[in-house]
Design a protein around this motif. Structure first.
Motif, PDB file in Angstrom:
ATOM      1  N   THR A 167      -9.410   5.545   0.230  1.00  0.00           N
ATOM      2  CA  THR A 167      -8.522   5.614  -0.943  1.00  0.00           C
ATOM      3  C   THR A 167      -8.006   7.029  -1.137  1.00  0.00           C
ATOM      4  OG1 THR A 167      -9.798   3.838  -1.961  1.00  0.00           O
ATOM      5  CG2 THR A 167      -8.371   5.123  -3.401  1.00  0.00           C
ATOM      6  N   ARG A 168      -8.859   8.041  -0.956  1.00  0.00           N
ATOM      7  CA  ARG A 168      -8.427   9.437  -1.116  1.00  0.00           C
ATOM      8  C   ARG A 168      -7.358   9.795  -0.093  1.00  0.00           C
ATOM      9  NH1 ARG A 168     -10.843  14.027  -3.371  1.00  0.00           N
ATOM     10  NH2 ARG A 168     -10.020  15.968  -2.508  1.00  0.00           N
ATOM     11  N   LYS A 169      -7.548   9.344   1.172  1.00  0.00           N
ATOM     12  CA  LYS A 169      -6.557   9.671   2.198  1.00  0.00           C
ATOM     13  C   LYS A 169      -5.208   8.991   1.898  1.00  0.00           C
ATOM     14  CE  LYS A 169      -9.933  10.531   5.860  1.00  0.00           C
ATOM     15  NZ  LYS A 169     -10.451  10.122   7.180  1.00  0.00           N
ATOM     16  N   ILE A 170      -5.262   7.741   1.437  1.00  0.00           N
ATOM     17  CA  ILE A 170      -3.994   7.059   1.090  1.00  0.00           C
ATOM     18  C   ILE A 170      -3.328   7.739  -0.102  1.00  0.00           C
ATOM     19  CG2 ILE A 170      -3.015   4.880   0.304  1.00  0.00           C
ATOM     20  CD1 ILE A 170      -5.258   3.434   1.814  1.00  0.00           C
ATOM     21  N   TYR A 171      -4.121   8.117  -1.096  1.00  0.00           N
ATOM     22  CA  TYR A 171      -3.586   8.787  -2.297  1.00  0.00           C
ATOM     23  C   TYR A 171      -2.961  10.126  -1.929  1.00  0.00           C
ATOM     24  CZ  TYR A 171      -3.633  11.049  -6.882  1.00  0.00           C
ATOM     25  OH  TYR A 171      -3.281  11.720  -8.032  1.00  0.00           O
ATOM     26  N   ASP A 172      -3.660  10.936  -1.115  1.00  0.00           N
ATOM     27  CA  ASP A 172      -3.102  12.232  -0.713  1.00  0.00           C
ATOM     28  C   ASP A 172      -1.837  12.055   0.115  1.00  0.00           C
ATOM     29  OD1 ASP A 172      -5.193  13.442  -2.008  1.00  0.00           O
ATOM     30  OD2 ASP A 172      -6.428  13.720  -0.179  1.00  0.00           O
ATOM     31  N   PHE A 173      -1.816  11.032   1.007  1.00  0.00           N
ATOM     32  CA  PHE A 173      -0.632  10.802   1.830  1.00  0.00           C
ATOM     33  C   PHE A 173       0.585  10.436   0.973  1.00  0.00           C
ATOM     34  CE2 PHE A 173       2.048   7.764   4.147  1.00  0.00           C
ATOM     35  CZ  PHE A 173       2.453   8.554   5.212  1.00  0.00           C
ATOM     36  N   LEU A 174       0.380   9.541   0.001  1.00  0.00           N
ATOM     37  CA  LEU A 174       1.512   9.142  -0.852  1.00  0.00           C
ATOM     38  C   LEU A 174       1.995  10.303  -1.722  1.00  0.00           C
ATOM     39  CD1 LEU A 174       0.342   5.560  -1.913  1.00  0.00           C
ATOM     40  CD2 LEU A 174       1.985   6.193  -0.122  1.00  0.00           C
ATOM     41  N   ILE A 175       1.067  11.156  -2.188  1.00  0.00           N
ATOM     42  CA  ILE A 175       1.477  12.352  -2.939  1.00  0.00           C
ATOM     43  C   ILE A 175       2.298  13.276  -2.059  1.00  0.00           C
ATOM     44  CG2 ILE A 175       0.583  14.449  -4.030  1.00  0.00           C
ATOM     45  CD1 ILE A 175       0.328  12.116  -5.855  1.00  0.00           C
ATOM     46  N   LYS A 176       1.827  13.487  -0.819  1.00  0.00           N
ATOM     47  CA  LYS A 176       2.525  14.382   0.098  1.00  0.00           C
ATOM     48  C   LYS A 176       3.918  13.850   0.455  1.00  0.00           C
ATOM     49  CE  LYS A 176       1.969  16.655   4.590  1.00  0.00           C
ATOM     50  NZ  LYS A 176       1.095  16.801   5.794  1.00  0.00           N
ATOM     51  N   GLU A 177       4.047  12.524   0.625  1.00  0.00           N
ATOM     52  CA  GLU A 177       5.323  11.932   0.978  1.00  0.00           C
ATOM     53  C   GLU A 177       6.264  11.801  -0.240  1.00  0.00           C
ATOM     54  OE1 GLU A 177       6.457  11.113   4.005  1.00  0.00           O
ATOM     55  OE2 GLU A 177       4.631  11.971   4.891  1.00  0.00           O
ATOM     56  N   GLY A 178       5.749  12.024  -1.444  1.00  0.00           N
ATOM     57  CA  GLY A 178       6.589  11.956  -2.627  1.00  0.00           C
ATOM     58  C   GLY A 178       6.757  10.577  -3.196  1.00  0.00           C
ATOM     59  N   HIS A 179       5.962   9.633  -2.780  1.00  0.00           N
ATOM     60  CA  HIS A 179       6.076   8.285  -3.319  1.00  0.00           C
ATOM     61  C   HIS A 179       5.479   8.170  -4.710  1.00  0.00           C
ATOM     62  CE1 HIS A 179       7.623   6.800   0.477  1.00  0.00           C
ATOM     63  NE2 HIS A 179       6.543   7.293   1.127  1.00  0.00           N
ATOM     64  N   ILE A 180       4.380   8.908  -4.965  1.00  0.00           N
ATOM     65  CA  ILE A 180       3.770   8.907  -6.289  1.00  0.00           C
ATOM     66  C   ILE A 180       3.575  10.342  -6.715  1.00  0.00           C
ATOM     67  CG2 ILE A 180       2.627   6.671  -5.950  1.00  0.00           C
ATOM     68  CD1 ILE A 180       0.045   8.193  -5.333  1.00  0.00           C
ATOM     69  N   THR A 181       3.298  10.526  -8.011  1.00  0.00           N
ATOM     70  CA  THR A 181       3.051  11.860  -8.565  1.00  0.00           C
ATOM     71  C   THR A 181       1.716  11.834  -9.306  1.00  0.00           C
ATOM     72  OG1 THR A 181       4.287  11.290 -10.571  1.00  0.00           O
ATOM     73  CG2 THR A 181       5.507  12.382  -8.773  1.00  0.00           C
ATOM     74  N   LYS A 182       1.121  13.031  -9.442  1.00  0.00           N
ATOM     75  CA  LYS A 182      -0.113  13.122 -10.172  1.00  0.00           C
ATOM     76  C   LYS A 182       0.145  13.041 -11.667  1.00  0.00           C
ATOM     77  CE  LYS A 182      -2.724  15.888  -6.817  1.00  0.00           C
ATOM     78  NZ  LYS A 182      -3.503  17.125  -6.589  1.00  0.00           N
ATOM     79  N   ALA A 183      -0.811  12.490 -12.390  1.00  0.00           N
ATOM     80  CA  ALA A 183      -0.661  12.357 -13.848  1.00  0.00           C
ATOM     81  C   ALA A 183      -0.824  13.725 -14.483  1.00  0.00           C
ATOM     82  CB  ALA A 183      -1.677  11.369 -14.386  1.00  0.00           C
TER      83      ALA A 183
END
Length: 404
Positions: free
Chosen positions: A388-404
């Motif tokens: 889950t951490r690797k998927i979360y970091d990947f999506l943050i890096k790609e710009g698909h999601i943002t941190k709260a």
């Protein structure tokens, strides 16, 4: 008195004296009236007039000795037997060893007497000739003579010849011999009689118990060092060729060599450290063990502190191997991924269809809340927290999601 010969010059070949239980040495006395088992006495007990049960001191007796010539003057019967046994032990022609074993004759006397009376004597020549004819007739009756180049005889299992040749090894043209072929040698003269004392009876029983323990207890192999044990295992196959005693001597000599080399290295270490006495060597060994223990504890503490400071190294301490990348060939949903997403699925070992579902769920939650934390992502998708951490970091890096 009757003077008889006893062709056994070894005192252990005769029963002990019935009076004092000592081994009999020639000359000794044999009662001519007591029987059927021979009633034997040494000269000391005979002169004291020893009597027991039916035996009385006035019985007729025989003097048992071999101190008389048989083939020629100057050679007693006992010396004749000693000569034959020495030739059998040392081999024909080794007259120096034969004379050394006899102790009473020179090698020239042994050689001339043996050649004259046992080789060139017509009486013995005719006897050997008759034995040879008997042997040839036995071959004619059914034994199988063969040359060294022929295939050795192998009689059938239930035949008479197989029973006559029990223990015969055809491939070696020899009979099998036990490792300790004289194991019962100490038991053949033990005789329990009614007049045995308690100590003598206990001694005989202890000999029987010792022999039984040798037969019943398993033979334990010696504990050799690793280097010598490897040599022992390799050379085990040659023990049947060189004999068990020679094989044990060979292994023991190498074990002694190994111990000597190790001792030499230890003494060289002492001399290099400037130690010249064994008292100082004891102190050196004690300090050396303490120093090695401290070094081991210090190394262990450094490893623990290093893993505590660097959290990324903690999984490596478990000793688990990293799994190989997942092969995405033919899996559904692979064509919907770009190259970076394919690389993520291969490393995380996640099938493309599941990744697309997790990605869509995280994107929807991020739009709804205006941002997404890692704890929320872990609560949303119930898989391994590291994945889950690797998927979360990947999506943050790609710009698909943002941190709260």
């Amino acid at each position: 008195m009757e003077r008889l010969a006893s062709f056994g010059n070894d005192p252990f070949d005769k029963p002990p004296c019935r009076g004092c239980s000592s081994y009999l040495t020639e000359p000794y006395i044999k009662c001519a009236e007591c029987g059927p088992s021979p009633f034997l006495l040494c000269l000391q007990c005979f002169t004291r007039g020893f009597e027991y049960k039916k035996h009385e001191s006035d019985h007729r007796y025989e003097i048992m000795t071999s101190d008389f010539p048989v083939l020629e003057p100057g050679w007693t019967a006992q010396e004749e037997m000693s000569l034959l046994e020495a030739v059998m032990d040392c081999g024909f022609g080794n007259w120096q060893d034969v004379a050394y074993q006899m102790r009473t004759k020179t090698k020239e006397e042994c050689e001339s007497h043996y050649m004259k009376n046992f080789i060139n004597n017509p009486l013995f020549s005719s006897t050997l000739l008759s034995l040879r004819k008997t042997k040839d007739s036995r071959f004619a009756e059914g034994a199988i003579p063969f040359k060294p180049t022929d295939d050795p005889p192998r009689p059938s299992f239930d035949s008479v010849l197989s029973r006559d040749m029990a223990g015969y090894m055809p491939a070696r043209a020899d009979f099998m011999e036990e490792f300790d072929n004289y194991a019962e040698w100490d038991l053949k003269d033990i005789d329990f009689v009614d007049d045995d004392s308690d100590i003598l009876r206990a001694l005989k029983l202890s000999v029987l118990h010792t022999h039984s323990s040798l037969l019943l207890l398993p033979v334990l192999e010696r504990c050799y060092p690793k280097e010598v044990q490897e040599l022992y295992d390799v050379m085990r196959r040659f023990a049947r060729v060189i004999g068990p005693i020679e094989h044990d001597k060979f292994i023991e000599s190498h074990a002694l060599e190994f111990e000597l080399r190790r001792e030499i290295r230890r003494l060289q270490e002492y001399r290099k450290a400037g130690i010249k006495s064994f008292c100082s060597a004891k102190v050196y060994e004690r300090v050396k063990r303490m120093r090695e223990d401290e070094r081991r504890k210090r190394t262990m503490l450094c490893d623990v502190l290093q893993y505590i400071q660097d959290d990324s190294k903690l999984p490596a301490s478990t000793g688990r191997r990293s799994a190989p990348p997942l092969n995405l060939t033919g899996l559904p949903g692979t064509e919907k991924l770009n190259e970076r997403e394919k690389e993520l699925c291969q490393v995380v070992r996640l099938v493309p269809g599941a990744y697309l579902e997790y990605k869509q769920a995280l994107l929807n939650e991020c739009r709804r809340q205006g941002g997404l934390r890692l704890a929320q992502a872990r609560a949303l998708i119930k898989i391994d927290v590291n994945k889950t951490r690797k998927i979360y970091d990947f999506l943050i890096k790609e710009g698909h999601i943002t941190k709260a």
